[in-house]
Design a protein around this motif. Structure first.
Motif, PDB file in Angstrom:
ATOM      1  N   PHE A 178      -0.316   7.651 -79.489  1.00 58.24           N
ATOM      2  CA  PHE A 178       0.476   7.861 -78.277  1.00 58.24           C
ATOM      3  C   PHE A 178      -0.401   8.358 -77.127  1.00 58.24           C
ATOM      4  N   MET A 179      -1.365   9.260 -77.417  1.00 56.68           N
ATOM      5  CA  MET A 179      -2.258   9.755 -76.365  1.00 56.68           C
ATOM      6  C   MET A 179      -2.987   8.600 -75.696  1.00 56.68           C
ATOM      7  N   ARG A 180      -3.396   7.625 -76.482  1.00 56.23           N
ATOM      8  CA  ARG A 180      -4.154   6.502 -75.935  1.00 56.23           C
ATOM      9  C   ARG A 180      -3.259   5.513 -75.195  1.00 56.23           C
ATOM     10  N   LEU A 181      -2.119   5.163 -75.795  1.00 60.73           N
ATOM     11  CA  LEU A 181      -1.229   4.194 -75.131  1.00 60.73           C
ATOM     12  C   LEU A 181      -0.661   4.781 -73.836  1.00 60.73           C
ATOM     13  N   SER A 182      -0.170   6.040 -73.908  1.00 62.17           N
ATOM     14  CA  SER A 182       0.386   6.649 -72.693  1.00 62.17           C
ATOM     15  C   SER A 182      -0.719   6.819 -71.653  1.00 62.17           C
ATOM     16  N   GLY A 183      -1.948   7.110 -72.091  1.00 60.55           N
ATOM     17  CA  GLY A 183      -3.058   7.267 -71.158  1.00 60.55           C
ATOM     18  C   GLY A 183      -3.268   6.018 -70.319  1.00 60.55           C
ATOM     19  N   ILE A 184      -3.224   4.844 -70.987  1.00 61.11           N
ATOM     20  CA  ILE A 184      -3.443   3.590 -70.259  1.00 61.11           C
ATOM     21  C   ILE A 184      -2.343   3.376 -69.217  1.00 61.11           C
ATOM     22  N   LEU A 236      -0.481   5.690 -67.871  1.00 57.78           N
ATOM     23  CA  LEU A 236      -0.564   6.754 -66.862  1.00 57.78           C
ATOM     24  C   LEU A 236      -1.631   6.466 -65.805  1.00 57.78           C
ATOM     25  N   VAL A 237      -2.703   5.773 -66.195  1.00 58.71           N
ATOM     26  CA  VAL A 237      -3.721   5.435 -65.190  1.00 58.71           C
ATOM     27  C   VAL A 237      -3.051   4.726 -64.013  1.00 58.71           C
ATOM     28  N   VAL A 238      -2.226   3.719 -64.313  1.00 61.83           N
ATOM     29  CA  VAL A 238      -1.557   2.947 -63.258  1.00 61.83           C
ATOM     30  C   VAL A 238      -0.558   3.834 -62.508  1.00 61.83           C
ATOM     31  N   LEU A 295       6.152  10.381 -69.586  1.00 65.32           N
ATOM     32  CA  LEU A 295       4.871  10.112 -70.248  1.00 65.32           C
ATOM     33  C   LEU A 295       3.873  11.239 -69.997  1.00 65.32           C
ATOM     34  N   ALA A 296       3.752  11.705 -68.738  1.00 67.36           N
ATOM     35  CA  ALA A 296       2.774  12.748 -68.437  1.00 67.36           C
ATOM     36  C   ALA A 296       3.139  14.040 -69.160  1.00 67.36           C
ATOM     37  N   MET A 297       4.431  14.402 -69.176  1.00 72.34           N
ATOM     38  CA  MET A 297       4.828  15.644 -69.845  1.00 72.34           C
ATOM     39  C   MET A 297       4.580  15.559 -71.348  1.00 72.34           C
ATOM     40  N   LEU A 298       4.959  14.436 -71.977  1.00 73.88           N
ATOM     41  CA  LEU A 298       4.768  14.332 -73.427  1.00 73.88           C
ATOM     42  C   LEU A 298       3.277  14.252 -73.771  1.00 73.88           C
ATOM     43  N   HIS A 299       2.522  13.502 -72.957  1.00 70.88           N
ATOM     44  CA  HIS A 299       1.075  13.397 -73.169  1.00 70.88           C
ATOM     45  C   HIS A 299       0.412  14.779 -73.002  1.00 70.88           C
ATOM     46  N   GLY A 300       0.754  15.461 -71.929  1.00 70.50           N
ATOM     47  CA  GLY A 300       0.171  16.776 -71.686  1.00 70.50           C
ATOM     48  C   GLY A 300       0.583  17.780 -72.747  1.00 70.50           C
ATOM     49  N   ASN A 325       1.518  17.187 -75.853  1.00 69.90           N
ATOM     50  CA  ASN A 325       0.846  16.900 -77.121  1.00 69.90           C
ATOM     51  C   ASN A 325      -0.631  17.318 -77.050  1.00 69.90           C
ATOM     52  N   GLY A 326      -1.246  17.138 -75.882  1.00 71.68           N
ATOM     53  CA  GLY A 326      -2.625  17.594 -75.705  1.00 71.68           C
ATOM     54  C   GLY A 326      -2.728  19.102 -75.861  1.00 71.68           C
ATOM     55  N   LEU A 327      -1.788  19.819 -75.244  1.00 68.76           N
ATOM     56  CA  LEU A 327      -1.813  21.278 -75.359  1.00 68.76           C
ATOM     57  C   LEU A 327      -1.537  21.740 -76.780  1.00 68.76           C
ATOM     58  N   ALA A 356     -14.997  18.950 -70.390  1.00 68.56           N
ATOM     59  CA  ALA A 356     -14.425  18.653 -69.073  1.00 68.56           C
ATOM     60  C   ALA A 356     -13.071  17.955 -69.228  1.00 68.56           C
ATOM     61  N   HIS A 357     -12.940  17.070 -70.233  1.00 73.66           N
ATOM     62  CA  HIS A 357     -11.673  16.372 -70.443  1.00 73.66           C
ATOM     63  C   HIS A 357     -10.569  17.366 -70.797  1.00 73.66           C
ATOM     64  N   ARG A 358     -10.924  18.334 -71.635  1.00 69.29           N
ATOM     65  CA  ARG A 358      -9.965  19.345 -72.079  1.00 69.29           C
ATOM     66  C   ARG A 358      -9.544  20.234 -70.913  1.00 69.29           C
ATOM     67  N   VAL A 359     -10.532  20.755 -70.160  1.00 69.81           N
ATOM     68  CA  VAL A 359     -10.229  21.651 -69.037  1.00 69.81           C
ATOM     69  C   VAL A 359      -9.372  20.921 -67.994  1.00 69.81           C
ATOM     70  N   THR A 360      -9.749  19.687 -67.636  1.00 67.65           N
ATOM     71  CA  THR A 360      -8.964  18.960 -66.625  1.00 67.65           C
ATOM     72  C   THR A 360      -7.565  18.671 -67.149  1.00 67.65           C
ATOM     73  N   GLY A 361      -7.440  18.336 -68.432  1.00 65.69           N
ATOM     74  CA  GLY A 361      -6.116  18.058 -68.994  1.00 65.69           C
ATOM     75  C   GLY A 361      -5.182  19.251 -68.861  1.00 65.69           C
ATOM     76  N   VAL A 362      -5.701  20.451 -69.178  1.00 61.53           N
ATOM     77  CA  VAL A 362      -4.874  21.664 -69.071  1.00 61.53           C
ATOM     78  C   VAL A 362      -4.498  21.935 -67.613  1.00 61.53           C
ATOM     79  N   PHE A 372     -11.305  12.318 -62.916  1.00 58.34           N
ATOM     80  CA  PHE A 372     -12.229  12.432 -64.049  1.00 58.34           C
ATOM     81  C   PHE A 372     -11.497  12.227 -65.364  1.00 58.34           C
ATOM     82  N   HIS A 373     -10.329  12.898 -65.524  1.00 57.36           N
ATOM     83  CA  HIS A 373      -9.591  12.806 -66.778  1.00 57.36           C
ATOM     84  C   HIS A 373      -9.170  11.361 -67.054  1.00 57.36           C
ATOM     85  N   ALA A 374      -8.724  10.662 -65.999  1.00 58.61           N
ATOM     86  CA  ALA A 374      -8.271   9.277 -66.175  1.00 58.61           C
ATOM     87  C   ALA A 374      -9.442   8.379 -66.577  1.00 58.61           C
ATOM     88  N   LEU A 375     -10.555   8.468 -65.831  1.00 61.98           N
ATOM     89  CA  LEU A 375     -11.693   7.583 -66.115  1.00 61.98           C
ATOM     90  C   LEU A 375     -12.300   7.909 -67.478  1.00 61.98           C
TER      91      LEU A 375
HETATM   92  C1  HEM Z   1      -4.303   9.387 -65.807  1.00 54.88           C
HETATM   93  C2  HEM Z   1      -4.398   8.835 -66.992  1.00 54.88           C
HETATM   94  C3  HEM Z   1      -4.737   9.587 -68.267  1.00 54.88           C
HETATM   95  C4  HEM Z   1      -5.536   9.106 -69.252  1.00 54.88           C
HETATM   96  C5  HEM Z   1      -6.242   7.742 -69.294  1.00 54.88           C
HETATM   97  C6  HEM Z   1      -5.593  10.110 -70.285  1.00 54.88           C
HETATM   98  C7  HEM Z   1      -6.265   9.954 -71.481  1.00 54.88           C
HETATM   99  C8  HEM Z   1      -6.320  10.890 -72.470  1.00 54.88           C
HETATM  100  C9  HEM Z   1      -6.824  10.674 -73.814  1.00 54.88           C
HETATM  101  C10 HEM Z   1      -7.348   9.350 -74.354  1.00 54.88           C
HETATM  102  C11 HEM Z   1      -6.730  11.855 -74.472  1.00 54.88           C
HETATM  103  C12 HEM Z   1      -7.112  12.108 -75.938  1.00 54.88           C
HETATM  104  C13 HEM Z   1      -8.455  12.726 -76.048  1.00 54.88           C
HETATM  105  C14 HEM Z   1      -8.855  12.952 -77.472  1.00 54.88           C
HETATM  106  O1  HEM Z   1      -8.060  12.697 -78.408  1.00 54.88           O
HETATM  107  O2  HEM Z   1      -9.975  13.434 -77.657  1.00 54.88           O
HETATM  108  C15 HEM Z   1      -6.184  12.838 -73.564  1.00 54.88           C
HETATM  109  C16 HEM Z   1      -6.013  14.169 -73.856  1.00 54.88           C
HETATM  110  C17 HEM Z   1      -5.333  15.050 -73.036  1.00 54.88           C
HETATM  111  N1  HEM Z   1      -4.713  14.768 -71.850  1.00 54.88           N
HETATM  112 FE1  HEM Z   1      -4.804  13.013 -70.863  1.00 54.88          FE
HETATM  113  N2  HEM Z   1      -4.862  11.205 -69.900  1.00 54.88           N
HETATM  114  C18 HEM Z   1      -4.295  10.930 -68.678  1.00 54.88           C
HETATM  115  C19 HEM Z   1      -3.436  11.767 -67.952  1.00 54.88           C
HETATM  116  C20 HEM Z   1      -3.097  13.063 -68.309  1.00 54.88           C
HETATM  117  C21 HEM Z   1      -2.140  13.918 -67.612  1.00 54.88           C
HETATM  118  C22 HEM Z   1      -1.325  13.496 -66.379  1.00 54.88           C
HETATM  119  C23 HEM Z   1      -2.133  15.123 -68.259  1.00 54.88           C
HETATM  120  C24 HEM Z   1      -1.337  16.373 -67.966  1.00 54.88           C
HETATM  121  C25 HEM Z   1      -0.034  16.378 -67.831  1.00 54.88           C
HETATM  122  C26 HEM Z   1      -3.083  15.035 -69.357  1.00 54.88           C
HETATM  123  C27 HEM Z   1      -3.361  16.059 -70.239  1.00 54.88           C
HETATM  124  C28 HEM Z   1      -4.112  15.928 -71.378  1.00 54.88           C
HETATM  125  C29 HEM Z   1      -4.401  17.008 -72.301  1.00 54.88           C
HETATM  126  C30 HEM Z   1      -3.939  18.461 -72.166  1.00 54.88           C
HETATM  127  C31 HEM Z   1      -5.175  16.452 -73.343  1.00 54.88           C
HETATM  128  C32 HEM Z   1      -5.724  17.170 -74.580  1.00 54.88           C
HETATM  129  C33 HEM Z   1      -7.204  17.426 -74.414  1.00 54.88           C
HETATM  130  C34 HEM Z   1      -7.892  17.788 -75.694  1.00 54.88           C
HETATM  131  O3  HEM Z   1      -7.302  17.721 -76.786  1.00 54.88           O
HETATM  132  O4  HEM Z   1      -9.079  18.128 -75.600  1.00 54.88           O
HETATM  133  N3  HEM Z   1      -3.630  13.775 -69.369  1.00 54.88           N
HETATM  134  N4  HEM Z   1      -5.931  12.229 -72.345  1.00 54.88           N
END
Ligand code: HEM
Lengths: 163, 126
Positions: free
Chosen positions: A57-63, A65-67, A110-115, A117-119, B18-24, B72-75
């Motif tokens: 889901f992180m990967r699919l929603s990420g793609i 979310l880019v758009v 998507l952003a809330m669930l993605h974020g 799950n990341g947190l 950087a991916h983690r910090v920007t995500g948070v 950065f997070h997106a790319l």
């Molecule tokens: C714009 C397009 C985005 C893409 C392509 C993207 C991509 C990704 C991917 C592939 C991961 C998984 C990384 C891993 O498993 O190591 C991830 C993790 C994460 N993303 Fe995104 N993301 C995007 C937007 C967002 C947004 C909008 C948020 C916040 C609401 C967010 C918050 C997070 C967080 C908190 C993580 C967890 C980081 C970690 O585990 O180190 N992302 N993202």
């Protein structure tokens, strides 16, 4: 020449895997069974595949979310005067269209669930005491559900003639 | 490298940090952003008052930082996906990171005027 150097796989040449190893297509190395390989005798897992679906889901929603997100930034911060144009009237103009309502709704979910799950992953990584984990996740899930519901409600009940 | 750590340093680890910090950061901003947008259900005046703070020079600078984090997070997210799903991804992870940084720099330069232009005009007079 060693066959490993022209391989198409993601792994580079492996030391000692060339002709000197004594193995070749005619004389292949013995197959080694992976230690934890699932066989017909392995009991059925009772844990399900939740983490794998989360990973996917992180990967699919990420793609997607880019758009959605980069399009959102372009519209709100770059085109047509940037942030200066934003106000109630601008929001009313955009949410008059079901297209942008759907865009924003999908982006919100998507952003809330993605974020979230990341947190969750990050909490799992750093919070070690069971109680800390419980509280942090409780807070995270509460904030997430609240934000998704509030945002959804606002998009669906928006009223341009509120006053 | 200290014993007993999984951290390996170099590009792979730092891009992950950087991916983690920007995500948070993005997640926390999103929470606030949904709250401020919800003010459209209170009154046009309440919404416009809060959005006015988004147009001040200081917040414009924060917006530029937010754009930096999101881009950065997106790319880099696309790079992570490529590492996971493309057979040659792991081999080219370093080159892909520098591509990410290059594209990010170009986009950040492109965002300078649109995001910060109005703030510069306000601070230095138009
Ligand atoms: C714009 C397009 C985005 C893409 C392509 C993207 C991509 C990704 C991917 C592939 C991961 C998984 C990384 C891993 O498993 O190591 C991830 C993790 C994460 N993303 Fe995104 N993301 C995007 C937007 C967002 C947004 C909008 C948020 C916040 C609401 C967010 C918050 C997070 C967080 C908190 C993580 C967890 C980081 C970690 O585990 O180190 N992302 N993202």
């Amino acid at each position: 020449m060693s066959t490993t150097e022209t391989t198409e796989s993601g792994i580079g040449p492996v030391e000692g895997a060339g002709e000197l190893s004594g193995y070749s297509p005619e004389n292949p190395a013995p197959v080694i069974e992976p230690p934890r390989k699932r066989t017909t005798k392995t009991p059925k897992s009772t844990r399900g595949n939740f983490e794998m679906y989360g990973w996917l889901f992180m990967r699919l929603s990420g793609i997607v979310l880019v758009v959605l997100v980069i399009g959102h930034l372009l519209i709100q911060l770059v085109l047509d005067g940037g942030v200066s144009k934003i106000g109630f009237a601008f929001v009313a103009g955009r949410w008059a269209s079901p297209f942008w309502q759907t865009w924003d709704l999908l982006m919100l979910w998507l952003a809330m669930l993605h974020g979230a799950n990341g947190l969750r992953t990050i909490i799992n990584d750093y919070a070690e005491r069971p109680n800390t984990r419980l509280w942090l996740k409780g807070l995270l899930y509460t904030a997430t559900v609240f934000t998704i519901l509030l945002g959804t409600l606002v998009i669906f009940t928006f009223d341009p003639n509120i006053r | 490298m200290p014993a007993g750590t999984l951290y390996r340093g170099r590009e792979g680890m730092w891009s992950w940090v950087a991916h983690r910090v920007t995500g948070v950061l993005i997640f926390f901003f999103l929470f606030v952003h949904v709250l401020d947008t919800a003010l459209v259900r209170v009154s046009p005046e309440a919404y416009d008052t809060v959005v006015a703070t988004y147009k001040t020079p200081l917040v414009a600078l924060l917006e530029y930082g937010l754009v930096a984090a999101i881009l950065f997070h997106a790319l880099n997210g696309l790079r992570v996906i490529a590492v996971d799903f493309w057979a040659k991804g792991p081999r080219y992870q370093k080159q892909m990171l520098w591509t990410v940084v290059g594209v990010w720099l170009v986009l950040m330069i492109g965002a300078l005027y649109p995001v910060l232009g109005h703030a510069v005009r306000e601070v230095f007079g138009s």
